[in-house]
Design an enzyme around this catalytic site. Structure first.
Site, PDB file in Angstrom:
ATOM      1  N   ASP A  49       0.836  -1.423  -0.084  1.00  0.00           N
ATOM      2  CA  ASP A  49      -0.350  -0.121  -0.253  1.00  0.00           C
ATOM      3  C   ASP A  49       0.717   1.422   0.135  1.00  0.00           C
ATOM      4  OD1 ASP A  49      -2.122  -2.277   0.639  1.00  0.00           O
ATOM      5  OD2 ASP A  49      -1.744  -1.572   2.256  1.00  0.00           O
ATOM      6  N   GLU A 248     -11.385   0.201  -3.321  1.00  0.00           N
ATOM      7  CA  GLU A 248     -10.972   0.188  -2.166  1.00  0.00           C
ATOM      8  C   GLU A 248      -9.668   1.557  -2.609  1.00  0.00           C
ATOM      9  OE1 GLU A 248      -8.886  -2.619  -0.930  1.00  0.00           O
ATOM     10  OE2 GLU A 248      -8.082  -3.110  -2.981  1.00  0.00           O
ATOM     11  N   ASN A 311      -4.597  -7.691  -4.943  1.00  0.00           N
ATOM     12  CA  ASN A 311      -5.172  -6.007  -4.642  1.00  0.00           C
ATOM     13  C   ASN A 311      -4.381  -5.653  -5.525  1.00  0.00           C
ATOM     14  OD1 ASN A 311      -3.379  -5.556  -2.555  1.00  0.00           O
ATOM     15  ND2 ASN A 311      -4.542  -4.657  -1.461  1.00  0.00           N
ATOM     16  N   GLU A 384      22.071   1.453   4.871  1.00  0.00           N
ATOM     17  CA  GLU A 384      21.621   0.598   4.572  1.00  0.00           C
ATOM     18  C   GLU A 384      20.917   1.547   3.352  1.00  0.00           C
ATOM     19  OE1 GLU A 384      20.526   4.218   8.237  1.00  0.00           O
ATOM     20  OE2 GLU A 384      22.270   2.336   7.519  1.00  0.00           O
ATOM     21  N   LEU A 407      19.570   3.039  10.839  1.00  0.00           N
ATOM     22  CA  LEU A 407      20.070   1.197  11.420  1.00  0.00           C
ATOM     23  C   LEU A 407      21.192   1.315  10.674  1.00  0.00           C
ATOM     24  CD1 LEU A 407      16.432   0.727   8.868  1.00  0.00           C
ATOM     25  CD2 LEU A 407      16.439   0.813  11.405  1.00  0.00           C
ATOM     26  N   ASP A 618      13.460  37.786  -7.941  1.00  0.00           N
ATOM     27  CA  ASP A 618      13.422  38.765  -9.302  1.00  0.00           C
ATOM     28  C   ASP A 618      13.105  40.085  -9.447  1.00  0.00           C
ATOM     29  OD1 ASP A 618       9.573  38.023  -9.475  1.00  0.00           O
ATOM     30  OD2 ASP A 618      10.117  38.903  -7.916  1.00  0.00           O
TER      31      ASP A 618
END
Length: 632
Positions: A49, A248, A311, A384, A407, A618
């Site tokens: 997802d 969904e 899905n 990592e 990590l 500018d």
């Protein structure tokens, strides 16, 4: 990904690691992301997802925490979604090398996440969406998530990777929220912050009555809600989006002043051809709250591209003036298990809007996106941060000096490796390589170019440091590392135990003088910033806060910095230099003939800092062309 899976994947290679120091030809194989390909984004862990946030020259991908679930006999069973109580986060500046930021322990109900869960009322965290908004001059980040299918929560943070907190102590949206009646599944949030700073949240899904064919064609279970200025409250009542065959996966993006609501078409019933089952359809409106008009579909079910379906979940985003869609597919689980079993991994491919505003069909593949910018090997690189790998996993690290939720790379055995794409060593090349390591066992790191069996340019000996979280920086010389190459760190050693852990690595250049960064390899931002080929290969920065930026590691606090550039006219173009968010000086380019301007003895913070060239006004100034930046 839990340790049990690592043992499952590596059973054969661990047997081989009992042999004495194997040759590099015994290097292990990648799982699903093969060197040269960009999809899936990662394969040392799963993620479902996916949702994209673009911030400060990086793409952040937030994902449901898919992880293998096991039967009592140790076999992997079909995904039951019981592990989805965290949010996995990765990010990249180049779309190939992704930094693993670990998992946000969202759900906290009933001691979820071993008591570290942030939202104590939530038992699950599905399908995240993240928004960024500047409030009272300060950047704020909002993570929306679904507590299963029963409600939407929100966490807040001051950075894209946390730390996160629960500002409400309860759900933001529930079935009792005004306008939410009739929503079958209250999940799958998608957030939009419009140009005026107003926030909107798109949620919902499901079929209200599967025995009623009319409810399949027009379920009316999608909603849009207006958010308060704080992004953690609801204003007024939710509005229904009449999305045909909606199942969904709400998605939202804005293109050319139009609002695009996208979603996964349901799998039930008999569909007209314009509403293909399991594909991503989209609707367009002149207003963020609709009404929306159905226009077509743009992303087929993953089964079309990868031979395994399930899905379909997506998010559309723009990065460096190019549109993309991130989605999931069961490619890693298929490679590991021989069947997807419902376990998903993130992919990205380009998305193209036609001149009439419609969207072309996306072509999903394993090739993915070519690397957008070269990696600077002379900056500290978190271990990592991975383009490709074999055998390793990541874990929470106790090493200091790293990012939030730092990590390290672990589960390292003989023949395993990690690699990054397109590191630019320059013409002078590298002199040394160092890594921050921790170990009870020890081994070696072979530094190879372009493949796990490529040219060996150096070998780093790793001895025991006295513990797997007792860190020590070790260094070795390297030779013949010039130009642009993939960099493979191949690990060798004996025995069946984890050889060592790695926190970060870094090369140093041969030349003690200048480090040059080409502007076209930087991250561009602003409305009109773009690459150019004349009067040199570089970038055009227009006088409306357009910028080019990258991250540089500074060991010392004083440098001289030069920029080669030009104005696009006979006037003078001003380009401000920012380091770590502070303007430290300005370059002035007069006329169209390129010149080199230098700021001497600049004082700035040390460590990893964002270096940005920005045209800030500018007010009578001209637009600038930039060739390169050089640090002395």
């Amino acid at each position: 990904m839990i340790k049990k899976l690592s043992v499952f994947i590596l059973a054969v290679t661990l047997l081989l690691s009992c042999l004495p120091m194997m040759s590099v030809h015994a290097a292990n194989n990648a799982i699903a992301k093969l060197p040269g390909n960009s999809n899936p984004l990662i394969d040392h862990k799963l993620g479902a997802d996916p949702y994209a946030l673009v911030y400060n020259g990086r793409v952040y991908i937030y994902m449901s925490s898919d992880a293998y679930v096991y039967n009592s006999d140790g076999t992997v069973k079909d995904n039951d979604f019981s592990a989805l109580n965290k949010i996995n986060v990765i990010s990249s500046a180049d779309m190939v090398n992704w930094t693993d930021h670990g998992a946000i322990p969202v759900a906290g109900y009933n001691n979820a996440n071993n008591g570290t869960g942030i939202a104590k009322w939530a038992s699950l965290s599905w399908a995240p969406s993240v928004a960024h908004k500047n409030i009272n001059g300060k950047d704020k980040f909002f993570l929306y998530f679904a507590n299963g299918a029963s409600g939407i929560g929100v966490l807040t943070a001051d950075t894209p990777i946390g730390p996160w907190k629960d500002p409400l102590g309860k759900a933001l949206v529930t079935q009792s929220t005004a306008g939410m009646s009739g929503v079958t599944w209250l999940f799958d949030p998608a957030a939009l912050v419009d140009d005026d700073g107003t926030g909107y949240l798109y949620v919902g899904g499901g079929i209200p009555n599967t025995s009623d064919p009319a409810s399949i064609a027009n379920p009316k279970t999608a909603r849009v809600l207006k958010l308060g200025t704080d992004m953690t409250s609801i204003v007024g009542s939710a509005v229904t989006i009449d999305a045909p065959y909606m199942f969904e996966d709400s998605g939202i993006h804005k293109y050319n002043g139009k609002y695009y609501y996208s979603y996964c078409i349901n799998f039930s019933g008999t569909h007209p051809s314009s509403y293909p089952a399991g594909e991503i359809g989209y609707m367009v409106s002149n207003s963020p709250m609709g009404p929306f008009t159905y226009k077509g579909h743009f992303l087929k079910n993953p089964s079309t591209f990868f031979g395994v379906g399930g899905n379909n979940h997506h998010a559309v985003f723009n990065f460096n003036n190019q549109w993309y869609v991130v989605y999931h597919a069961q490619t890693v689980s298929k490679a590991v298990l021989g069947a997807g079993k419902g376990y998903r991994s993130p992919h990205i491919n380009k998305l193209v809007h036609n001149a009439d505003g419609t969207i072309q069909e996306v072509q999903g593949n394993m090739a993915g996106i070519s690397q957008l910018a070269n990696l600077n090997p002379y900056n500290r690189t978190e271990a990592e941060t991975i383009g490709w790998n074999a055998g390793i996993t990541t874990e929470v690290s106790q090493a200091t000096g790293g990012p939030t939720n730092n990590l390290d790379v672990t589960n390292i055995h003989n023949g395993d490796w990690i690699a990054v794409g397109n590191a630019d060593f320059g013409s002078g090349g590298a002199k040394t390589f160092k890594a921050n390591v921790a170990s009870n066992v020890g081994g070696k790191i072979e530094i190879r170019l372009d493949s796990a069996t490529g040219a060996l340019v150096g070998t780093l000996d790793v001895s025991s440091t006295g513990g797997t979280q007792t860190w020590k920086e070790v260094e070795t010389t390297v030779s013949n590392a010039t130009g642009v190459h993939k960099v493979f760190l191949v690990f060798t050693g004996t025995g069946t135990k984890n050889l060592f852990n790695i926190d970060y690595w870094q090369f140093t250049p041969n030349t003690a003088g200048a480090t040059r960064v080409e502007a076209e390899n930087m991250t561009l931002g602003g409305t009109y910033a773009g690459k150019i080929s004349s009067p040199f290969n570089g970038v055009a920065l227009y006088a409306n806060n357009d910028y080019s930026a990258y991250t540089q590691y500074f060991a010392n606090s004083t440098h001289s910095i030069s920029v080669r550039g030009a104005s696009n006219n006979s006037g003078t173009a001003r380009v401000d230099l920012q380091i770590g968010g502070t303007t430290v000086g300005s370059f002035y380019f007069t006329g169209t003939t390129p010149t080199v301007q230098t700021l001497s003895n600049i004082n700035h913070p040390t460590g990893n800092q964002e270096v940005k060239l920005i045209v800030t006004t500018d007010n009578g100034t001209w637009d600038a062309y930039v060739d390169y930046l050089e640090i002395n």
